[in-house]
Design an enzyme around this catalytic site. Structure first.
Site, PDB file in Angstrom:
ATOM      1  N   GLU A 112      68.956 123.347  92.490  1.00  0.00           N
ATOM      2  CA  GLU A 112      68.128 124.146  91.586  1.00  0.00           C
ATOM      3  C   GLU A 112      67.121 124.950  92.403  1.00  0.00           C
ATOM      4  O   GLU A 112      66.418 124.384  93.244  1.00  0.00           O
ATOM      5  CB  GLU A 112      67.422 123.210  90.592  1.00  0.00           C
ATOM      6  CG  GLU A 112      68.413 122.583  89.620  1.00  0.00           C
ATOM      7  CD  GLU A 112      67.943 121.241  89.045  1.00  0.00           C
ATOM      8  OE1 GLU A 112      66.734 120.972  89.072  1.00  0.00           O
ATOM      9  OE2 GLU A 112      68.809 120.480  88.584  1.00  0.00           O
ATOM     10  N   GLU A 116      71.806 118.160  87.224  1.00  0.00           N
ATOM     11  CA  GLU A 116      72.050 117.308  88.393  1.00  0.00           C
ATOM     12  C   GLU A 116      73.469 116.739  88.380  1.00  0.00           C
ATOM     13  O   GLU A 116      74.073 116.526  89.431  1.00  0.00           O
ATOM     14  CB  GLU A 116      71.031 116.165  88.457  1.00  0.00           C
ATOM     15  CG  GLU A 116      69.663 116.592  88.976  1.00  0.00           C
ATOM     16  CD  GLU A 116      68.841 117.318  87.942  1.00  0.00           C
ATOM     17  OE1 GLU A 116      69.226 117.311  86.757  1.00  0.00           O
ATOM     18  OE2 GLU A 116      67.803 117.898  88.315  1.00  0.00           O
ATOM     19  N   GLN A 124      65.962 118.487  93.487  1.00  0.00           N
ATOM     20  CA  GLN A 124      64.655 119.100  93.742  1.00  0.00           C
ATOM     21  C   GLN A 124      63.637 118.037  94.166  1.00  0.00           C
ATOM     22  O   GLN A 124      62.820 118.271  95.043  1.00  0.00           O
ATOM     23  CB  GLN A 124      64.184 119.820  92.487  1.00  0.00           C
ATOM     24  CG  GLN A 124      63.154 120.859  92.797  1.00  0.00           C
ATOM     25  CD  GLN A 124      63.156 121.942  91.751  1.00  0.00           C
ATOM     26  OE1 GLN A 124      62.754 121.699  90.609  1.00  0.00           O
ATOM     27  NE2 GLN A 124      63.636 123.122  92.097  1.00  0.00           N
ATOM     28  N   PHE A 125      63.732 116.890  93.541  1.00  0.00           N
ATOM     29  CA  PHE A 125      62.962 115.725  93.966  1.00  0.00           C
ATOM     30  C   PHE A 125      63.941 114.545  93.996  1.00  0.00           C
ATOM     31  O   PHE A 125      64.838 114.462  93.148  1.00  0.00           O
ATOM     32  CB  PHE A 125      61.825 115.415  92.988  1.00  0.00           C
ATOM     33  CG  PHE A 125      60.667 116.372  93.111  1.00  0.00           C
ATOM     34  CD1 PHE A 125      59.527 116.014  93.816  1.00  0.00           C
ATOM     35  CD2 PHE A 125      60.724 117.627  92.520  1.00  0.00           C
ATOM     36  CE1 PHE A 125      58.461 116.904  93.938  1.00  0.00           C
ATOM     37  CE2 PHE A 125      59.668 118.512  92.645  1.00  0.00           C
ATOM     38  CZ  PHE A 125      58.531 118.160  93.355  1.00  0.00           C
ATOM     39  N   PHE A 177      65.032 112.778  90.819  1.00  0.00           N
ATOM     40  CA  PHE A 177      66.008 113.306  89.863  1.00  0.00           C
ATOM     41  C   PHE A 177      67.435 112.837  90.147  1.00  0.00           C
ATOM     42  O   PHE A 177      68.351 113.115  89.398  1.00  0.00           O
ATOM     43  CB  PHE A 177      65.969 114.844  89.841  1.00  0.00           C
ATOM     44  CG  PHE A 177      64.611 115.409  89.519  1.00  0.00           C
ATOM     45  CD1 PHE A 177      63.640 114.622  88.909  1.00  0.00           C
ATOM     46  CD2 PHE A 177      64.295 116.729  89.824  1.00  0.00           C
ATOM     47  CE1 PHE A 177      62.377 115.137  88.621  1.00  0.00           C
ATOM     48  CE2 PHE A 177      63.038 117.245  89.538  1.00  0.00           C
ATOM     49  CZ  PHE A 177      62.081 116.453  88.938  1.00  0.00           C
ATOM     50  N   HIS A 179      57.862 112.136  90.747  1.00  0.00           N
ATOM     51  CA  HIS A 179      57.951 113.064  91.877  1.00  0.00           C
ATOM     52  C   HIS A 179      57.551 112.391  93.181  1.00  0.00           C
ATOM     53  O   HIS A 179      57.215 113.065  94.136  1.00  0.00           O
ATOM     54  CB  HIS A 179      57.032 114.277  91.665  1.00  0.00           C
ATOM     55  CG  HIS A 179      57.465 115.182  90.560  1.00  0.00           C
ATOM     56  ND1 HIS A 179      57.249 114.884  89.244  1.00  0.00           N
ATOM     57  CD2 HIS A 179      58.098 116.372  90.577  1.00  0.00           C
ATOM     58  CE1 HIS A 179      57.726 115.867  88.495  1.00  0.00           C
ATOM     59  NE2 HIS A 179      58.257 116.778  89.265  1.00  0.00           N
TER      60      HIS A 179
END
Lengths: 321, 450, 348
Positions: free
Chosen positions: A29, A60, A82-83, A86, A127
């Site tokens: 992403e 995802e 992205q993290f 996820f 996060h």
């Protein structure tokens, strides 16, 4: 050699592999136009085009499943969550499909999954996590957790070369804070080999990721010679290096940012107890985050992530034992 | 904010991985009035350029970082209100009106009150519980070192928690040399490595060591040495040792070995030693002499349908002997035997043997011939009934009889073998027949025998 | 009302020829459908004889759907067939004896006893082994198509699912991404009306699952899944369209699962009349009638085909039964791939 941030080292390693090998492509992403949430792939789309640097829908499952299919067809996808948090949305493809395909169906799945992980900046429960132990527990997956810029570049290269799904845990707290000399040429840091971050005689700290630096600070604050073993990869992990250091100092602290129960430190401590029992001069100690989600408030987060003072306290207890 | 306390303006954190920022422009100068949330300055980071709104209303009292400078997140950039240079003590942070990220990082950077609040409930290590005399707990490594050096840890001054003897303590103790009052403790031997022949503590000599006489040095017995001493004594006390010897013409074996050596080494990486040939022949011969492979257990004679063949191996430092066992040697051909011998000898020297490797033997071979000796009377490994000694192969003039019955002298490779047996179970005639058959096997070894 | 196009039934011999099927192809379809059903029937017998451990699944009623689609695929195309799609394995050339060995957990099954029933595939025949989490295979097939698109190859991926699997997020993410990038992938939904015991009205609220295609920006088609030639025609159209860069298609093949979810399930929850009605549309019987009516199938030809299939299955059964049990020492083999594993045509 030139001085690079940890983030730049990852970026350089990845870019170099994409230049060398047309099969390598990036999907995730916001990895394209935006260059990734942390800018690891900044400028990649300009250089490699939109079909090798794919901005994916917020999916995802499609990222991980797509990477799995593409890998089976002979490409070398480097997927980004992205993290790291996820990755829970991609669990099925990673664990159900990719990890088991070679074993049961004979099909290798060479994927790198980049996972920006770790806390220390009020990222909160979604996060900041360090989910490496969950995946170290899955046969068929490899887990890499570099701490230095040099290792970050060498290990991203190794991960891309590896014929298996490799989870590359890159610690967000190190991205721009840690700088170091990085060789300009291409090199491979072997997966499964630890690095002695500091040599010592009296007590050993086994750790990885950002905690390497916490251990380093703590070592300065105790009146003893502390050996710091940076595991670098936790699956496969360098049992020999750990046992060698345990036999040398006879006192071991296992330190990690992930939570305590079921954390990978338990495996390390158990192995030392099994295989180096007669070399121990104190119980193997673990220092890890407590068994709760990662909190948001800086005050709470500081109480959660092992701090230098916590490590100093644990080291002193071991030294004085 | 009309307080007398200055409000700090800090470099905000513009993203989770951003560690520093550069000031591109100050919108206000020292002495200017600024309203809360009004733009105070502009910054640039790795990820984004942004304006920083003022955290409070008041007069800009100080600017600490100039345009163009790059500083870490959380660094104080300016102060608003209060008197110049009289910032609020960090211990009483102003209730964060600044943009959230800034205060987060500021709190991070601050080593003051917040940190103490944040101190996690100290997780005390499980206290080391000293036992009655405060020092009886012996850690695994101390127990091991004590056993290896024959030291009683209770004699070592402890500096650890509760007076515990630490690894360093015992190492220092060894380096300093044992005090005269030091005595070998019986407890120590209990922790002896399993590789040592089982020591029986009851018969361990426990004289008080005396001061060395002139020209003498004292050295504590290792656990292994004590174990060997005990076992040897016990064996002689148990079995009725008798030794018979026989001469064997090894010429055929020598020739076949020379032929096989190259093949075995290149194909299997293993050297077919004479010992392997002898072991093979011994196992075959033992089939016909179950008592030689047997033992006395109380009033019972025990025979076995397997041969667990022990080999006496000298340790690398010359300070000990160990008898690892090749289990089910009757299942091995020559190659298997050669490999098994190499394996156990290597593991014995590398100290990699497991307790199973050194127990359960039914017969033993000892090979002191490597140094040229031609005869010996080894001691039986209990509870076995016999031990075969093998000696140097030497070229000797040898009387042979040709097919016409004429005698001649030839040069032959001759080796002596001894069988030391427990006469309680094995009679001299039986031992003689065993040696005769063993010799026959070795002298008639065929190229296709394995 | 239906948003998706409802496909017309199969046509005359002349029409069928225009789609690219010659007479030998038509007989091959019949042969493959018979082998498909035969393998599963033999498996069922083996199961009841205690020779197959675990559970056992069949695709009875789905033979037209699986064989019809597989016949439309090109040699270099790939697919991710599921547990009702035995016809895909048969049509792509997996030897029946290896399938029976797989059922029995033997060393010669495609997974060498490491996985069971239809959890198998021969990658050299362009098939990817399914997992039990069925819709997980949809994004995987999309990933295969992505690889073809990145390399600009004229290859197509075919992704299978059932109507139950269509309820999972994987299906949405896979189709959405495929639509966004117009990837060369064809989605086949075998709508056999029952997800284990759950009927369609508890799985979805649209009239046809193929209607969803419009929401992803591609065409949806509803096909009678008992009509092998109609299935072939629609699959062929969709596959060639994808090959030419026209993007994905979602084909919903409507069938009825003619047995329980697995052998332990007697499907008491399926109305008897429904079984009776769909039994009249048995895909193999239906196709045989078409061959007799339209292609002059002779008694000799039919005897030759049924004789061939019978012998093939008997020989396969014997060979599979001779396959050894897996060696426990192979348990850890292949947990991790080695660089040599990548030395395949796929990874060049």
């Amino acid at each position: 050699m030139s001085e690079k941030t940890y983030l730049q080292a990852i970026s350089d390693g990845l870019r170099e592999e994409m230049r060398r090998d047309k099969r390598v492509f990036v999907l995730g992403e916001d990895v394209g136009v935006y260059g990734g949430a942390f800018k690891v792939t900044l400028g990649f789309q300009e250089e490699f085009g939109p079909w090798r640097v794919l901005d994916m829908p917020l999916s995802e499952t499609a990222i991980m499943g797509g990477a799995t299919g593409a890998a089976m067809m002979g490409l070398r996808p480097v997927a980004e969550m992205q993290f790291a948090d996820f990755v829970s949305c991609a669990w099925d493809h990673l664990v159900t499909v990719a990890a088991k395909q070679r074993w049961r169906a004979g099909t290798p799945v060479p994927i790198v999954l980049r996972l920006p992980s770790g806390g220390g900046f009020s990222g909160g429960p979604f996060h900041s996590q360090n989910p490496e132990s969950s995946f170290a527990h899955i046969p068929g997956l490899k887990c890499v957790c570099p701490a230095t810029p040099e290792d970050a570049k060498g290990l991203i290269t190794a991960a891309i070369e590896d014929p298996n799904p490799v989870l590359f845990f890159e610690h967000k707290h190190l991205y721009r804070r840690i700088k170091g000399e990085v060789p300009d040429e291409r090199y491979v840091t072997p997966i499964g080999k630890a690095r002695i971050h500091a040599e010592g005689e009296d007590v050993t700290v086994i750790t990885w990721g950002a905690m390497v630096y916490t251990a380093e600070e703590a070592a300065k604050a105790v009146d003893a010679s502390v050996e710091i073993v940076d595991l670098r990869t936790i699956m496969p992990w360098d049992k020999q290096a750990v046992l060698d250091s345990a036999r040398k100092t006879s006192k071991v602290l296992v330190l990690h940012e992930d939570t305590r129960t079921g954390g990978f430190g338990g495996e390390i401590a158990a192995t030392i107890a099994e295989e180096a029992f007669e070399d121990l001069d104190a119980p193997v100690r673990r220092l890890a985050a407590p068994d709760c989600p990662v909190p948001f408030s800086p005050v709470l987060e500081k109480a959660y992530i092992p701090q230098v003072d916590d490590v100093v306290r644990a080291l002193k207890e071991l030294i004085e034992y | 904010m009309a307080t007398g306390t200055a409000v700090e303006v800090v470099m905000p954190q513009m993203g989770v991985s951003v560690s520093e920022g550069t000031i591109t422009k100050w919108s206000k100068q020292v002495g200017d009035q600024v309203e809360a949330d009004e733009t105070l300055l502009e910054i640039s980071t790795d990820k984004v350029d942004t304006e920083v709104p003022s955290p409070a209303s008041g007069v800009v009292s100080e600017i600490l970082v100039q345009e163009g400078q790059t500083v870490e997140v959380g660094t104080v950039l300016a102060r608003i209100g209060g008197e110049a240079g009289a910032a609020a003590p960090a211990a009483e942070p102003a209730p964060a009106p600044a943009p959230e990220p800034a205060t987060q990082e500021a709190a991070d950077e601050s080593e003051a009150a917040a940190a103490e609040v944040a101190e996690p409930p100290a997780q005390p290590a499980e206290p080391v519980v000293p036992s009655e005399n405060g020092k009886s707990f012996v850690s695994p490594v101390v127990a091991r070192i004590a056993s290896e050096h024959g030291i009683d840890p209770s004699q070592v001054p402890g500096t650890g928690a509760g007076g515990r003897v630490t690894k360093k303590d015992i190492q220092a103790f060894i380096e300093a040399g044992p005090p005269a009052s030091m005595k070998a403790s019986e407890n120590v031997a209990a922790a002896a490595p399993p590789a040592a022949p089982q020591p029986t503590l009851a018969s361990t000599p426990s004289q008080e060591p005396q001061a060395p006489g002139e020209g003498e040095t004292l050295e504590p017995m290792s656990a292994m040495r004590r174990g060997i001493a005990d076992h040897m004594r016990r064996s002689l006390d148990t079995s009725a040792h008798v030794t018979s010897a026989i001469e064997v013409d090894m010429s055929k074996v020598v020739a076949i070995r020379a032929k096989l050596k190259k093949e075995y080494e290149s194909a299997y990486g293993v050297n077919p030693t004479y010992l392997a040939f002898i072991a093979r022949a011994t196992v075959e011969t033992l089939r016909d002499y179950p008592w030689v492979n047997g033992e006395l257990r109380g009033d019972q004679i025990v025979t076995k349908n397997f041969v667990n063949l022990g080999f006496a191996v000298e340790l690398a430092d010359g300070k000990g002997l160990i008898v690892p066992v090749v289990r089910n040697a009757e299942t091995l051909n020559l190659l298997g035997m050669a490999k098994a011998i190499v394996d156990i000898a290597k593991r014995a020297r590398d100290k990699q043997l497991t307790p199973d490797d050194v127990s359960g033997g039914s017969f033993t071979i000892t090979n002191p011939g490597g140094y040229g000796t031609f005869h010996g009377t080894p001691v039986i490994s209990q509870p076995q009934a016999g031990i075969l000694g093998t000696y140097a192969i030497v070229k000797r003039p040898w009387v042979i009889t040709d097919e016409n019955g004429a005698d001649a002298i030839a040069i032959r490779s001759i080796m002596n073998l001894t069988l030391t047996y427990d006469h309680r179970l094995v009679d001299g005639a039986l031992a003689g027949r065993f040696l005769r058959d063993l010799r026959q096997r070795l002298q008639t070894w065929g190229e296709s025998d394995y | 009302m239906s948003i998706a196009r409802v496909a017309e039934p199969s046509g005359s011999l002349q029409e069928v020829k225009e789609w690219g099927l010659d007479r030998e192809d038509l007989l091959q379809i019949y042969r493959n459908m018979l082998i498909t059903r035969g393998v599963e029937e033999r498996g069922h017998i083996l199961y009841r004889q205690g020779k197959i451990p675990g559970s056992f699944y069949t695709g009875r009623g789905n033979e037209a759907s699986s064989v019809g689609v597989a016949m439309a695929m090109g040699t270099d195309d790939v697919g991710t067939p599921l547990h009702r799609d035995m016809g895909v394995h048969i049509t792509r050339g997996v030897e029946p004896w290896r399938i029976l060995a797989q059922y029995m957990g033997r060393a010669d099954g495609p997974t060498h006893g490491k996985d069971g029933n239809v959890h198998m595939a021969d990658m050299n025949l362009g098939l990817v082994a399914m997992v039990s989490h069925l819709p997980a295979m949809l994004p995987v097939a999309v990933g295969c198509a992505l690889a073809f698109r990145i390399r600009e190859e004229r290859r197509v991926a075919v992704a299978w699912s059932g109507e139950g699997a269509m309820a999972r997020g994987d299906a949405h993410e896979g189709m959405n991404f495929a639509g966004v990038r117009q990837l060369p992938v064809v989605f086949i939904c075998d709508n056999n009306q029952w997800a284990y015991s759950t009927p369609t009205h508890l799985e979805y609220a649209v009239e046809h699952l193929a209607d969803r295609a419009a929401a992803y920006g591609f065409e949806g088609v509803v096909v009678d899944g008992t009509d092998v030639l109609a299935v072939y025609r629609e699959a062929k159209r969709a596959i060639e369209k994808a090959r030419e860069g026209g993007g994905p298609t979602l084909i919903e093949n409507q069938t009825l699962r003619m047995e329980g979810h697995a052998v332990h399930d007697d499907a008491f929850y399926v109305p008897k009349e429904l079984f009776e009605r769909w039994a009249e549309r048995d895909p193999i019987e239906r196709y045989r009638t078409w061959l007799l009516d339209n292609a002059d199938l002779t008694d000799e030809e039919e005897d030759e085909i049924t004789g061939y299939v019978k012998k093939l299955l008997n020989d396969s059964l014997q060979r599979a039964d001779e396959s050894p049990q897996p060696d426990p020492s192979t348990l850890l083999d292949g947990v991790y791939a080695t660089p040599e594993d990548l030395d395949t045509p796929h990874h060049k």
